[in-house]
Design a protein around this motif. Sequence first.
Motif, PDB file in Angstrom:
ATOM      1  N   LYS A   1       4.267  -7.096   0.188  1.00 52.57           N
ATOM      2  CA  LYS A   1       3.837  -6.620   1.516  1.00 52.57           C
ATOM      3  C   LYS A   1       4.640  -5.406   1.975  1.00 52.57           C
ATOM      4  O   LYS A   1       5.076  -5.324   3.112  1.00 52.57           O
ATOM      5  CB  LYS A   1       3.975  -7.736   2.563  1.00 52.57           C
ATOM      6  CG  LYS A   1       3.276  -9.027   2.208  1.00 52.57           C
ATOM      7  CD  LYS A   1       3.541 -10.084   3.262  1.00 52.57           C
ATOM      8  CE  LYS A   1       3.005 -11.430   2.824  1.00 52.57           C
ATOM      9  NZ  LYS A   1       3.316 -12.495   3.814  1.00 52.57           N
ATOM     10  N   ILE A   2       4.844  -4.456   1.080  1.00 54.59           N
ATOM     11  CA  ILE A   2       5.606  -3.260   1.427  1.00 54.59           C
ATOM     12  C   ILE A   2       4.687  -2.037   1.433  1.00 54.59           C
ATOM     13  O   ILE A   2       3.758  -1.942   0.623  1.00 54.59           O
ATOM     14  CB  ILE A   2       6.782  -3.040   0.442  1.00 54.59           C
ATOM     15  CG1 ILE A   2       7.683  -1.915   0.934  1.00 54.59           C
ATOM     16  CG2 ILE A   2       6.292  -2.785  -0.973  1.00 54.59           C
ATOM     17  CD1 ILE A   2       8.999  -1.808   0.190  1.00 54.59           C
ATOM     18  N   ILE A   3       4.936  -1.134   2.366  1.00 58.01           N
ATOM     19  CA  ILE A   3       4.142   0.083   2.486  1.00 58.01           C
ATOM     20  C   ILE A   3       5.071   1.276   2.289  1.00 58.01           C
ATOM     21  O   ILE A   3       6.072   1.421   2.989  1.00 58.01           O
ATOM     22  CB  ILE A   3       3.462   0.188   3.865  1.00 58.01           C
ATOM     23  CG1 ILE A   3       2.492  -0.976   4.069  1.00 58.01           C
ATOM     24  CG2 ILE A   3       2.730   1.527   4.011  1.00 58.01           C
ATOM     25  CD1 ILE A   3       1.915  -1.055   5.482  1.00 58.01           C
ATOM     26  N   VAL A   4       4.759   2.118   1.314  1.00 52.84           N
ATOM     27  CA  VAL A   4       5.525   3.339   1.086  1.00 52.84           C
ATOM     28  C   VAL A   4       4.751   4.499   1.696  1.00 52.84           C
ATOM     29  O   VAL A   4       3.586   4.729   1.362  1.00 52.84           O
ATOM     30  CB  VAL A   4       5.752   3.595  -0.416  1.00 52.84           C
ATOM     31  CG1 VAL A   4       6.417   4.951  -0.622  1.00 52.84           C
ATOM     32  CG2 VAL A   4       6.617   2.508  -1.015  1.00 52.84           C
ATOM     33  N   VAL A   5       5.395   5.211   2.624  1.00 54.12           N
ATOM     34  CA  VAL A   5       4.824   6.431   3.194  1.00 54.12           C
ATOM     35  C   VAL A   5       5.460   7.585   2.440  1.00 54.12           C
ATOM     36  O   VAL A   5       6.690   7.697   2.395  1.00 54.12           O
ATOM     37  CB  VAL A   5       5.116   6.545   4.702  1.00 54.12           C
ATOM     38  CG1 VAL A   5       4.401   7.755   5.293  1.00 54.12           C
ATOM     39  CG2 VAL A   5       4.693   5.270   5.423  1.00 54.12           C
TER      40      VAL A   5
ATOM     41  N   GLY B   1       0.803  -1.210   0.000  1.00 56.53           N
ATOM     42  CA  GLY B   1       0.000   0.000   0.000  1.00 56.53           C
ATOM     43  C   GLY B   1       0.838   1.263   0.000  1.00 56.53           C
ATOM     44  O   GLY B   1       2.064   1.228   0.138  1.00 56.53           O
ATOM     45  N   ILE B   2       0.148   2.386  -0.177  1.00 54.34           N
ATOM     46  CA  ILE B   2       0.788   3.706  -0.166  1.00 54.34           C
ATOM     47  C   ILE B   2       0.069   4.570   0.874  1.00 54.34           C
ATOM     48  O   ILE B   2      -1.165   4.590   0.919  1.00 54.34           O
ATOM     49  CB  ILE B   2       0.705   4.395  -1.544  1.00 54.34           C
ATOM     50  CG1 ILE B   2       1.323   3.509  -2.630  1.00 54.34           C
ATOM     51  CG2 ILE B   2       1.383   5.761  -1.515  1.00 54.34           C
ATOM     52  CD1 ILE B   2       1.070   4.029  -4.050  1.00 54.34           C
ATOM     53  N   VAL B   3       0.845   5.272   1.692  1.00 55.21           N
ATOM     54  CA  VAL B   3       0.289   6.210   2.670  1.00 55.21           C
ATOM     55  C   VAL B   3       0.788   7.601   2.313  1.00 55.21           C
ATOM     56  O   VAL B   3       2.011   7.842   2.295  1.00 55.21           O
ATOM     57  CB  VAL B   3       0.722   5.857   4.108  1.00 55.21           C
ATOM     58  CG1 VAL B   3       0.158   6.875   5.103  1.00 55.21           C
ATOM     59  CG2 VAL B   3       0.272   4.447   4.478  1.00 55.21           C
ATOM     60  N   TYR B   4      -0.131   8.516   2.011  1.00 57.30           N
ATOM     61  CA  TYR B   4       0.268   9.873   1.631  1.00 57.30           C
ATOM     62  C   TYR B   4       0.163  10.833   2.816  1.00 57.30           C
ATOM     63  O   TYR B   4      -0.826  10.827   3.558  1.00 57.30           O
ATOM     64  CB  TYR B   4      -0.610  10.390   0.496  1.00 57.30           C
ATOM     65  CG  TYR B   4      -0.208   9.852  -0.859  1.00 57.30           C
ATOM     66  CD1 TYR B   4       1.006  10.219  -1.437  1.00 57.30           C
ATOM     67  CD2 TYR B   4      -1.038   8.994  -1.572  1.00 57.30           C
ATOM     68  CE1 TYR B   4       1.386   9.726  -2.680  1.00 57.30           C
ATOM     69  CE2 TYR B   4      -0.674   8.501  -2.813  1.00 57.30           C
ATOM     70  CZ  TYR B   4       0.548   8.878  -3.364  1.00 57.30           C
ATOM     71  OH  TYR B   4       0.922   8.387  -4.592  1.00 57.30           O
ATOM     72  N   CYS B   5       1.199  11.662   2.991  1.00 53.01           N
ATOM     73  CA  CYS B   5       1.231  12.704   4.019  1.00 53.01           C
ATOM     74  C   CYS B   5       1.603  14.033   3.361  1.00 53.01           C
ATOM     75  O   CYS B   5       2.219  14.055   2.291  1.00 53.01           O
ATOM     76  CB  CYS B   5       2.252  12.384   5.104  1.00 53.01           C
ATOM     77  SG  CYS B   5       2.002  10.805   5.932  1.00 53.01           S
TER      78      CYS B   5
ATOM     79  N   ASP C   1       8.473  10.839   7.440  1.00 55.74           N
ATOM     80  CA  ASP C   1       9.524  10.138   8.199  1.00 55.74           C
ATOM     81  C   ASP C   1       8.973   9.572   9.498  1.00 55.74           C
ATOM     82  O   ASP C   1       9.267   8.425   9.878  1.00 55.74           O
ATOM     83  CB  ASP C   1      10.678  11.099   8.504  1.00 55.74           C
ATOM     84  CG  ASP C   1      11.490  11.441   7.265  1.00 55.74           C
ATOM     85  OD1 ASP C   1      11.507  10.624   6.325  1.00 55.74           O
ATOM     86  OD2 ASP C   1      12.097  12.533   7.240  1.00 55.74           O
ATOM     87  N   ARG C   2       8.157  10.377  10.195  1.00 49.95           N
ATOM     88  CA  ARG C   2       7.618   9.947  11.491  1.00 49.95           C
ATOM     89  C   ARG C   2       6.672   8.758  11.336  1.00 49.95           C
ATOM     90  O   ARG C   2       6.749   7.783  12.088  1.00 49.95           O
ATOM     91  CB  ARG C   2       6.890  11.125  12.149  1.00 49.95           C
ATOM     92  CG  ARG C   2       6.214  10.792  13.477  1.00 49.95           C
ATOM     93  CD  ARG C   2       5.759  12.057  14.179  1.00 49.95           C
ATOM     94  NE  ARG C   2       4.884  12.874  13.359  1.00 49.95           N
ATOM     95  CZ  ARG C   2       3.571  12.683  13.258  1.00 49.95           C
ATOM     96  NH1 ARG C   2       2.991  11.691  13.926  1.00 49.95           N
ATOM     97  NH2 ARG C   2       2.834  13.484  12.506  1.00 49.95           N
TER      98      ARG C   2
END
Length: 446
Positions: A110-114, A62-66, A73-74
């Motif tokens: 199973k990798i998550i990119v923030v 998945g991807i998490v956008y901030c 980073d946090r």
Amino acid sequence: ALTATADVKTREDIVRQLHLVDPQIFVSSFDRPNIKYLIQERKEELKQLEAFIKENHPEDTGIVYCLSRQKVDRVAEELSKKGFNAIPYHAGLSQAERARHQKRFDVEEKIIVVATIAFGMGIDRPDVRFVAHLDLPKSIESYYQETGRAGRDGKPATAWMIYGLQDVVKLSQMLETTDADENYKKVARHKLDSMLALCEAASCRREILLNYFGDKEILANPNRKCGACDVCLDPPILWDATLEAQKVLSTIYRTDQIYGASHIIDVLRGSQNAKMKERGHDRLSVYGIGKDLSKEQWNSILRQLLNLGYVAIRNWEYRSLGLTAKCQPLMLRKEKLMLRKQEFAEELRTDREGRGTRMANRGLTGTPKDHGRPALFQALKELRLKLAKEASVPPYVVFSDKSLHDMCTLVPRNLSEFLLVNGVGQSKQEKYGAVFISKISEFIEN
């Protein structure tokens, strides 16, 4: 000219800017039927994100956008501490780091990119199962492009987002303090308003998205439910907030329209802080008239009033709130205001058979208790999971943990009593009442 997720005005602008004469325009459908849209109010974002991933996509990419690099980073660090394979991606990383993380995203399972929106162009991985937003995008175009990176293989995927009053203020402040011309700001304000309207909507999310892009063919049946957004799966409760809105508007007016949301809420709740006495606001007629509601509830009401145009931000440096012309009929009691009831809002739940019982929400502070019935709570969780799998929805769409704890507390024995459970309305009573009452009866009788 080729582009994606452009609304009608943007397409017209492309024609004008490129001086195209009577061009042929081809527009494919904007609908992504395999994507489920879930939007929640922000409470504790990292806990909410962790719960969402564990309940829905524990083994997925998945991807998490901030919005900011620091937050990226946090969040990546916190997810890693929780055992997720999470990596950051933003323009502040070295070119070598970005290339290494991009490569890991391309090949690892199973990798998550923030990431910030710097992570976007060229993403063609087909099996991204979720895209999460921890900050509000600036427009529906941005939101749709970013969520569209999920489920490109056509299999089920989720677009999950949380938002709050801080998003409204932050994005509006960023917009108003730019050097852009007024025409640009006017368009950007409209786009932000549309994004906020999507968040606060009490109708189908997918219908709003498709309407925005002018996708009329998909909307041939206006009464249809998409069955794959939180509003259609679990329709929100609306409540008459006319009196509460009048209290907020009166407080803004009587404090001279020069204070921000935090101070307005302090006045409403009768805060004892030093600033209250210094400014003489503890002597106002509105002081303490909102003691019955929590800060969270007043924040929700204020945010919706801001989104609906009853309140505006007057000074961007101090984020002070002022009244708009739209609020006049409401203040004069010439109209009624129905707002979306948030999950955390304390509810007045009335027994439908006329007992008129007023019950406060349980679990507003601390963790809800199962009142000595841990086995029953576990059984209800297993039943919820079974029903959720059968319906191909997340477990919390069936019932939240708070509802299950409430069942352990109230121990409803019939459908009327089941209506008293937190989060149960007529629809859920009819859909789930009998099966949950049956499960509860097994434990109580034993």
